[in-house]
Design an enzyme around this catalytic site. Structure first.
Site, PDB file in Angstrom:
ATOM      1  N   CYS A 267       0.860  -1.186   0.000  1.00  0.00           N
ATOM      2  CA  CYS A 267       0.000   0.000   0.000  1.00  0.00           C
ATOM      3  C   CYS A 267       0.895   1.235   0.000  1.00  0.00           C
ATOM      4  O   CYS A 267       2.069   1.140  -0.379  1.00  0.00           O
ATOM      5  CB  CYS A 267      -0.986  -0.008   1.168  1.00  0.00           C
ATOM      6  SG  CYS A 267      -0.226   0.032   2.802  1.00  0.00           S
TER       7      CYS A 267
ATOM      8  N   ARG B 182      -3.351  -0.697   5.382  1.00  0.00           N
ATOM      9  CA  ARG B 182      -3.939  -1.758   4.551  1.00  0.00           C
ATOM     10  C   ARG B 182      -3.014  -2.944   4.322  1.00  0.00           C
ATOM     11  O   ARG B 182      -3.427  -4.097   4.515  1.00  0.00           O
ATOM     12  CB  ARG B 182      -4.367  -1.161   3.195  1.00  0.00           C
ATOM     13  CG  ARG B 182      -5.489  -0.162   3.325  1.00  0.00           C
ATOM     14  CD  ARG B 182      -5.657   0.671   2.073  1.00  0.00           C
ATOM     15  NE  ARG B 182      -4.521   1.567   1.887  1.00  0.00           N
ATOM     16  CZ  ARG B 182      -4.332   2.345   0.828  1.00  0.00           C
ATOM     17  NH1 ARG B 182      -5.212   2.323  -0.154  1.00  0.00           N
ATOM     18  NH2 ARG B 182      -3.279   3.138   0.750  1.00  0.00           N
TER      19      ARG B 182
ATOM     20  N   ASP C 230      -8.131   3.999   1.194  1.00  0.00           N
ATOM     21  CA  ASP C 230      -7.169   4.436   2.205  1.00  0.00           C
ATOM     22  C   ASP C 230      -7.943   4.902   3.442  1.00  0.00           C
ATOM     23  O   ASP C 230      -8.722   5.848   3.356  1.00  0.00           O
ATOM     24  CB  ASP C 230      -6.374   5.600   1.589  1.00  0.00           C
ATOM     25  CG  ASP C 230      -5.304   6.115   2.515  1.00  0.00           C
ATOM     26  OD1 ASP C 230      -5.318   5.758   3.703  1.00  0.00           O
ATOM     27  OD2 ASP C 230      -4.455   6.892   2.036  1.00  0.00           O
TER      28      ASP C 230
HETATM   29  P1  4NP Z   1      -1.781   2.779   4.169  1.00  0.00           P
HETATM   30  O1  4NP Z   1      -2.425   4.104   4.782  1.00  0.00           O
HETATM   31  O2  4NP Z   1      -1.259   3.155   2.809  1.00  0.00           O
HETATM   32  O3  4NP Z   1      -2.930   1.835   4.102  1.00  0.00           O
HETATM   33  O4  4NP Z   1      -0.688   2.349   5.118  1.00  0.00           O
HETATM   34  C1  4NP Z   1      -1.768   5.327   4.833  1.00  0.00           C
HETATM   35  C2  4NP Z   1      -0.853   5.567   5.833  1.00  0.00           C
HETATM   36  C3  4NP Z   1      -0.208   6.795   5.911  1.00  0.00           C
HETATM   37  C4  4NP Z   1      -0.476   7.776   4.970  1.00  0.00           C
HETATM   38  C5  4NP Z   1      -1.384   7.526   3.968  1.00  0.00           C
HETATM   39  C6  4NP Z   1      -2.022   6.291   3.893  1.00  0.00           C
HETATM   40  N1  4NP Z   1       0.163   9.052   5.064  1.00  0.00           N
HETATM   41  O5  4NP Z   1      -0.164   9.933   4.259  1.00  0.00           O
HETATM   42  O6  4NP Z   1       1.054   9.223   5.910  1.00  0.00           O
END
Ligand code: 4NP
Length: 155
Positions: free
Chosen positions: A7, A13, A123
């Site tokens: 991800c 995720r 997300d």
């Molecule tokens: P992930 O979620 O991609 O599912 O781990 C996110 C975690 C952090 C961020 C964005 C999405 N961020 O912008 O820091």
């Protein structure tokens, strides 16, 4: 067989997808390595997001011991299948691919549970608590399909 979940941050995720498939691999006594990574370096070294960990605990698949790392080109050599959580992750991974063999390893994970629909795992970072349960349920369903294919030798 080695499978990588990817991800953006590797703290919501993809660690959930990793934890779910890891558990199902263990329960079925399969010899399959599961790991996860993020396309960004924002959260390298961190444990999964506390909201994702809370949902994971409640639903019976704790992911506290996982640590974030960034996706790297060598992952194309180290893994047989690379599952992207959304189209942006998918495109970012493909940009690092060196050849067709690399590209063919990359799939959108929800095409396992919803073939050919190109759906995305949303997300959950900026949303509310329900988003984390939605992520869990989508990934539970997708990893059920993956584990069944692995058990029946279709992967
Ligand atoms: P992930 O979620 O991609 O599912 O781990 C996110 C975690 C952090 C961020 C964005 C999405 N961020 O912008 O820091």
């Amino acid at each position: 067989m080695k499978i990588l979940m990817v991800c953006l941050g590797n703290i919501c995720r993809s660690p959930m997808a990793d934890g779910l498939l890891r558990k199902k691999v263990e329960e079925n006594g399969l010899n399959i390595v599961v790991d996860s990574a993020g396309t960004s370096a924002y959260h390298v070294g961190e444990a999964p997001d506390s909201r994702m960990r809370k949902t994971a605990h409640e639903m019976g698949t704790p992911i506290d011991s996982l640590r974030a790392r960034q996706f790297r080109q060598a992952d194309f050599d180290d893994f047989d299948l690379i599952y992207a959580m959304d189209k942006s992750n998918y495109n970012n991974i493909l940009q690092l691919a060196r050849n067709d063999e690399d590209k063919q390893k990359v799939k959108l994970i929800l095409n396992e549970s919803n073939p050919n629909m190109n759906l995305e795992v949303p997300d959950p970072w900026y949303g509310g608590e329900q988003g984390f349960y939605d992520v869990y349920n989508m990934l539970d369903e997708a990893t059920d399909v993956i584990i069944n294919k692995l058990i029946h030798g279709e992967r």
